[in-house]
Design an enzyme around this catalytic site. Sequence first.
Site, mmCIF file in Angstrom:
data_model
loop_
_atom_site.group_PDB
_atom_site.id
_atom_site.type_symbol
_atom_site.label_atom_id
_atom_site.label_comp_id
_atom_site.label_asym_id
_atom_site.label_seq_id
_atom_site.Cartn_x
_atom_site.Cartn_y
_atom_site.Cartn_z
ATOM 1 N N CYS A 1 -0.358 4.193 -2.567
ATOM 2 C CA CYS A 1 -0.738 4.591 -1.469
ATOM 3 C C CYS A 1 -2.685 4.979 -1.299
ATOM 4 O O CYS A 1 -3.166 4.217 -1.352
ATOM 5 C CB CYS A 1 -0.200 5.124 -0.469
ATOM 6 S SG CYS A 1 -0.799 5.549 1.305
ATOM 7 N N LYS B 1 2.223 9.382 -8.500
ATOM 8 C CA LYS B 1 0.818 8.792 -7.784
ATOM 9 C C LYS B 1 -0.297 9.863 -8.400
ATOM 10 O O LYS B 1 0.664 11.463 -8.165
ATOM 11 C CB LYS B 1 1.315 8.897 -6.300
ATOM 12 C CG LYS B 1 0.001 9.158 -5.621
ATOM 13 C CD LYS B 1 0.605 9.336 -4.166
ATOM 14 C CE LYS B 1 -0.301 9.044 -2.450
ATOM 15 N NZ LYS B 1 0.311 9.333 -1.854
ATOM 16 N N GLU C 1 6.579 2.758 -0.315
ATOM 17 C CA GLU C 1 6.223 4.023 -0.162
ATOM 18 C C GLU C 1 7.175 4.111 0.086
ATOM 19 O O GLU C 1 7.654 4.420 1.558
ATOM 20 C CB GLU C 1 4.297 4.721 0.231
ATOM 21 C CG GLU C 1 4.529 5.678 -0.577
ATOM 22 C CD GLU C 1 3.220 6.742 -0.260
ATOM 23 O OE1 GLU C 1 3.230 7.870 -0.930
ATOM 24 O OE2 GLU C 1 2.079 5.842 0.808
#
Length: 275
Positions: free
Chosen positions: A152, A112, A43
């Site tokens: 994440c 995301k 990331e």
Amino acid sequence: MASFRLALIQLQISSINSDNVTRACSFIREAATQGAKIVSLPECFNSPYGTKYFPEYAEKIPGESTQKLSEVAKECSIYLIGGSIPEEDAGKLYNTCAVFGPDGTLLAKYRKIHLFDIDVPGKITFQESKTLSPGDSFCTFDTYCRVGLGICYDMRFAELAQIYAQRGCQLLVYPGAFNLTTGPAHWELLQRGRAVDNQVYVATASPARDDKASYVAWGHSTVVNPWGEVLAKAGTEEAIVYSDIDLKKLAEIRQQIPVFRQKRSDLYAVEMKKP
């Protein structure tokens, strides 16, 4: 292909974008020489992680960083999961992963969907939503197997992994940067949980730890098999993690413990509201 090699690049991130990209490409080439067919970056691989950095380092996709990834994917003839970068589009910023095929084409782009907004008193407070906007779509793509993408904090949401499994994914990849509070408590636990619940391989690619950074990443990039076993795991330092993804083993586990056939769809369901 019954099995293939996966590589996770745990990159040490600096404040110099061009250096991060150059070093990432160098590690990608090294992984390819070791037989990796799918390679993932961490990331925010091209910039420091933090709300104050996202506007400064944001790029278009396609853009300078992703163009370099396209070129190295083609050069090495690999599938490349480009970790994530801060993406600017139409005045909004996103935490975005670009995926490239062995011919350098952009196969997929994932933004995301669950932003990292947490408040653990005395430990950590962070709000991605101060500068980032959430994505609104899922992302799967076909390689030697079908892959589902999250970034994440997405890993905390079991529904995302379940939907990916329903869509035929055998490998879930989460570029991520957990921290020194959530990392030791939940990083491996969540990976093993997602792997066992959905009978898939789970891989996470973290930045290497930098104790001087404003946000200190946990590190420990990991690969977990569908039985919940940790196959490979980095420490905190810069490294490449390799693991062979055995699709025959996955099929055996699904046959031995046939939870997909045993689900009570008459009683409950996890469904996709939007493609």
